[in-house]
Design an enzyme around this catalytic site. Sequence first.
Site, PDB file in Angstrom:
ATOM      1  N   HIS A   1      -5.538  47.474 -31.975  1.00 35.85           N
ATOM      2  CA  HIS A   1      -4.100  47.567 -31.909  1.00 35.85           C
ATOM      3  C   HIS A   1      -3.697  48.982 -31.869  1.00 35.85           C
ATOM      4  O   HIS A   1      -2.697  49.358 -31.149  1.00 35.85           O
ATOM      5  CB  HIS A   1      -3.517  47.279 -33.548  1.00 35.85           C
ATOM      6  CG  HIS A   1      -2.268  47.494 -33.630  1.00 35.85           C
ATOM      7  ND1 HIS A   1      -1.272  46.569 -33.074  1.00 35.85           N
ATOM      8  CD2 HIS A   1      -1.369  48.454 -34.598  1.00 35.85           C
ATOM      9  CE1 HIS A   1       0.051  47.097 -33.614  1.00 35.85           C
ATOM     10  NE2 HIS A   1      -0.188  47.933 -34.506  1.00 35.85           N
TER      11      HIS A   1
ATOM     12  N   LYS B   1      10.349  50.020 -41.745  1.00 33.17           N
ATOM     13  CA  LYS B   1       9.507  49.461 -42.010  1.00 33.17           C
ATOM     14  C   LYS B   1       9.502  48.981 -43.600  1.00 33.17           C
ATOM     15  O   LYS B   1       9.025  47.986 -44.235  1.00 33.17           O
ATOM     16  CB  LYS B   1       8.186  50.200 -42.266  1.00 33.17           C
ATOM     17  CG  LYS B   1       7.508  50.494 -40.942  1.00 33.17           C
ATOM     18  CD  LYS B   1       6.918  49.345 -40.316  1.00 33.17           C
ATOM     19  CE  LYS B   1       5.515  48.916 -41.027  1.00 33.17           C
ATOM     20  NZ  LYS B   1       5.039  47.691 -40.280  1.00 33.17           N
TER      21      LYS B   1
ATOM     22  N   ASP C   1       3.935  42.735 -42.875  1.00 28.14           N
ATOM     23  CA  ASP C   1       4.410  43.885 -42.940  1.00 28.14           C
ATOM     24  C   ASP C   1       5.232  44.086 -41.749  1.00 28.14           C
ATOM     25  O   ASP C   1       5.353  44.797 -40.768  1.00 28.14           O
ATOM     26  CB  ASP C   1       3.461  45.186 -43.043  1.00 28.14           C
ATOM     27  CG  ASP C   1       4.011  46.326 -43.338  1.00 28.14           C
ATOM     28  OD1 ASP C   1       5.213  46.220 -44.229  1.00 28.14           O
ATOM     29  OD2 ASP C   1       3.903  47.814 -42.913  1.00 28.14           O
TER      30      ASP C   1
ATOM     31  N   GLU D   1      -1.778  41.270 -41.747  1.00 27.83           N
ATOM     32  CA  GLU D   1      -2.474  42.109 -42.351  1.00 27.83           C
ATOM     33  C   GLU D   1      -3.135  41.619 -43.371  1.00 27.83           C
ATOM     34  O   GLU D   1      -2.961  40.334 -44.003  1.00 27.83           O
ATOM     35  CB  GLU D   1      -1.540  43.632 -42.643  1.00 27.83           C
ATOM     36  CG  GLU D   1      -0.913  44.032 -41.394  1.00 27.83           C
ATOM     37  CD  GLU D   1      -0.074  45.464 -42.202  1.00 27.83           C
ATOM     38  OE1 GLU D   1      -0.644  45.954 -43.060  1.00 27.83           O
ATOM     39  OE2 GLU D   1       0.752  45.624 -41.288  1.00 27.83           O
TER      40      GLU D   1
ATOM     41  N   GLU E   1       2.419  43.355 -29.161  1.00 30.59           N
ATOM     42  CA  GLU E   1       1.220  43.413 -28.215  1.00 30.59           C
ATOM     43  C   GLU E   1       1.215  42.166 -27.325  1.00 30.59           C
ATOM     44  O   GLU E   1       0.842  41.938 -26.220  1.00 30.59           O
ATOM     45  CB  GLU E   1      -0.093  43.543 -29.284  1.00 30.59           C
ATOM     46  CG  GLU E   1      -0.092  45.004 -29.821  1.00 30.59           C
ATOM     47  CD  GLU E   1      -1.260  44.859 -30.913  1.00 30.59           C
ATOM     48  OE1 GLU E   1      -2.539  45.090 -30.331  1.00 30.59           O
ATOM     49  OE2 GLU E   1      -1.132  44.487 -31.978  1.00 30.59           O
TER      50      GLU E   1
ATOM     51  N   ASP F   1       0.162  51.473 -46.259  1.00 29.20           N
ATOM     52  CA  ASP F   1      -0.104  50.706 -45.076  1.00 29.20           C
ATOM     53  C   ASP F   1      -0.816  51.480 -44.087  1.00 29.20           C
ATOM     54  O   ASP F   1      -0.607  52.754 -43.810  1.00 29.20           O
ATOM     55  CB  ASP F   1       1.271  50.097 -44.377  1.00 29.20           C
ATOM     56  CG  ASP F   1       0.755  48.964 -43.441  1.00 29.20           C
ATOM     57  OD1 ASP F   1      -0.086  48.244 -43.662  1.00 29.20           O
ATOM     58  OD2 ASP F   1       1.623  49.079 -42.325  1.00 29.20           O
TER      59      ASP F   1
ATOM     60  N   ARG G   1      10.973  47.651 -34.493  1.00 24.70           N
ATOM     61  CA  ARG G   1      10.172  48.592 -33.463  1.00 24.70           C
ATOM     62  C   ARG G   1      11.349  49.632 -33.092  1.00 24.70           C
ATOM     63  O   ARG G   1      10.961  50.693 -32.695  1.00 24.70           O
ATOM     64  CB  ARG G   1       9.663  48.035 -32.449  1.00 24.70           C
ATOM     65  CG  ARG G   1       8.570  46.849 -33.039  1.00 24.70           C
ATOM     66  CD  ARG G   1       7.378  47.335 -33.284  1.00 24.70           C
ATOM     67  NE  ARG G   1       6.397  46.698 -33.877  1.00 24.70           N
ATOM     68  CZ  ARG G   1       4.903  46.851 -34.423  1.00 24.70           C
ATOM     69  NH1 ARG G   1       5.019  48.170 -34.746  1.00 24.70           N
ATOM     70  NH2 ARG G   1       4.203  46.019 -34.519  1.00 24.70           N
TER      71      ARG G   1
ATOM     72  N   THR H   1       8.060  43.614 -46.951  1.00 20.96           N
ATOM     73  CA  THR H   1       6.751  43.380 -46.752  1.00 20.96           C
ATOM     74  C   THR H   1       6.488  42.158 -47.469  1.00 20.96           C
ATOM     75  O   THR H   1       6.674  42.174 -48.649  1.00 20.96           O
ATOM     76  CB  THR H   1       5.891  44.685 -47.216  1.00 20.96           C
ATOM     77  OG1 THR H   1       6.255  45.780 -46.465  1.00 20.96           O
ATOM     78  CG2 THR H   1       4.501  44.294 -47.113  1.00 20.96           C
TER      79      THR H   1
ATOM     80  N   GLN I   1      12.115  52.097 -35.789  1.00 15.77           N
ATOM     81  CA  GLN I   1      11.009  52.695 -36.046  1.00 15.77           C
ATOM     82  C   GLN I   1      10.656  53.811 -34.911  1.00 15.77           C
ATOM     83  O   GLN I   1      10.247  55.222 -35.252  1.00 15.77           O
ATOM     84  CB  GLN I   1       9.735  52.023 -36.209  1.00 15.77           C
ATOM     85  CG  GLN I   1       8.437  52.669 -36.488  1.00 15.77           C
ATOM     86  CD  GLN I   1       7.288  51.676 -36.645  1.00 15.77           C
ATOM     87  OE1 GLN I   1       7.444  50.376 -36.603  1.00 15.77           O
ATOM     88  NE2 GLN I   1       6.154  52.404 -36.634  1.00 15.77           N
TER      89      GLN I   1
ATOM     90  N   GLU J   1       3.583  41.949 -38.394  1.00 17.12           N
ATOM     91  CA  GLU J   1       2.368  42.587 -38.529  1.00 17.12           C
ATOM     92  C   GLU J   1       1.332  41.655 -39.505  1.00 17.12           C
ATOM     93  O   GLU J   1       1.666  41.616 -40.680  1.00 17.12           O
ATOM     94  CB  GLU J   1       2.445  43.958 -38.957  1.00 17.12           C
ATOM     95  CG  GLU J   1       3.182  44.906 -37.871  1.00 17.12           C
ATOM     96  CD  GLU J   1       3.054  46.231 -38.088  1.00 17.12           C
ATOM     97  OE1 GLU J   1       2.183  46.829 -39.141  1.00 17.12           O
ATOM     98  OE2 GLU J   1       3.456  47.040 -37.371  1.00 17.12           O
TER      99      GLU J   1
END
Length: 408
Positions: free
Chosen positions: A130, A249, A229, A197, A353, A123, A233, A253, A236, A195
Amino acid sequence: MTQNHALTWLDIPAGHSFGVDTLPYGVFHTAADPHPRVGVAVGDQIIDLPAACRRLAPELAGAVAGPSLDTLLAAAPRVWATLRGALTTWLSDEVYRDLLGGHLIPATDAIMHLPFTVADYVDFYASEQHATNLGRMFRPGQDPLTPNWKHLPIGYHGRAGTVVLSGTEVVRPSGQRRSPDGEITFGPSQRLDIEAELGYVVGRPSTLGRPVALEAFEEHVFGVCLVNDWSARDIQAWEYVPLGPFLGKSFATSISPWIVPLAALEHARVAPPARTVPLLPYLDDEKTPQWGLDIRLEVRLNGHVVARPSFAGMYWTGAQMLAHLTANGASLRTGDLYASGTISGGEPGSLIELSWNGQEPLTLPDGSVRTFLADGDEVEITATAPGPAGTPIGLGAVRGLITAAAPI
């Protein structure tokens, strides 16, 4: 670049994102025939590709005979091109109506499978928007981008075994967390995120010790898919120093079931953003084929649109990511998957975000409020790109439903 698009005898609604210019590949079975096999989506139907090839193109039958896309991915690009050309001919020439018609299956009858064996998963972190947003959140008062960010595509090695098909339920992960006052606890993630992607699917492998140049991108990458993905948070944030993402993570996925070949994206190619820092030669794409892509995504949470990110402004392209991924001589394997990282051009492709790290809760049209995902939430990401003569190229959808953490 021609603006002509293929016409077809098949009854496909105007503007369908799986028209004859898309022709994505997947793997499916039906209740009537439970054997997994390769299919091509066209309109609201699926071509049973092994059966069609045995009848109409026996020389291609071996490439699509398996219960996955693995053999086709490993074939030479000329095989990919020949097969796509044959499909276009079958669907555009009236003489094939009866010959192909018996091998068309309603998409509603199909049960989809993970389309290929995922060999490795990497990834990246390719969106300047971002990376800048997260830098402002976590390093206020400093340059939001790390010193290396515009010199190389930053990435981490993920876990291939937890790449799952769209629709697979996502169990809320548990792990260690550190509270603002420093207390270390273990339990379900309270800051579970999405996420949005784009994923790149590697076809032909490469030789160990030999980097893959920018110009060789199309020789190795078969196509693209949508990726969510998922990210815990809070887990992480506590674990990622100094070695990067790990348990926050690796729990899941999700990828879309349809792989759109690179050939379908020819009219979506755009120049990437202007580079503000000179690039080393192996990443400098100024004089090589450029692989920015005008792909527009839509993110829905419980049916409500929360963001429409654009891929066109991604700082690093798929070709540059591949060149960097192999720059040290690391070899590619058939079925390698690498993803762009969160796409946040125009609108953010993550809740961290959208809610600014939980400080600005998001109110959905139904009145519910979110900072991060709750149990029972369902996320759907879709995307389209421009095709010839204004036809849409669809990337399908990737969906996931959040379920409660497993008991410890």
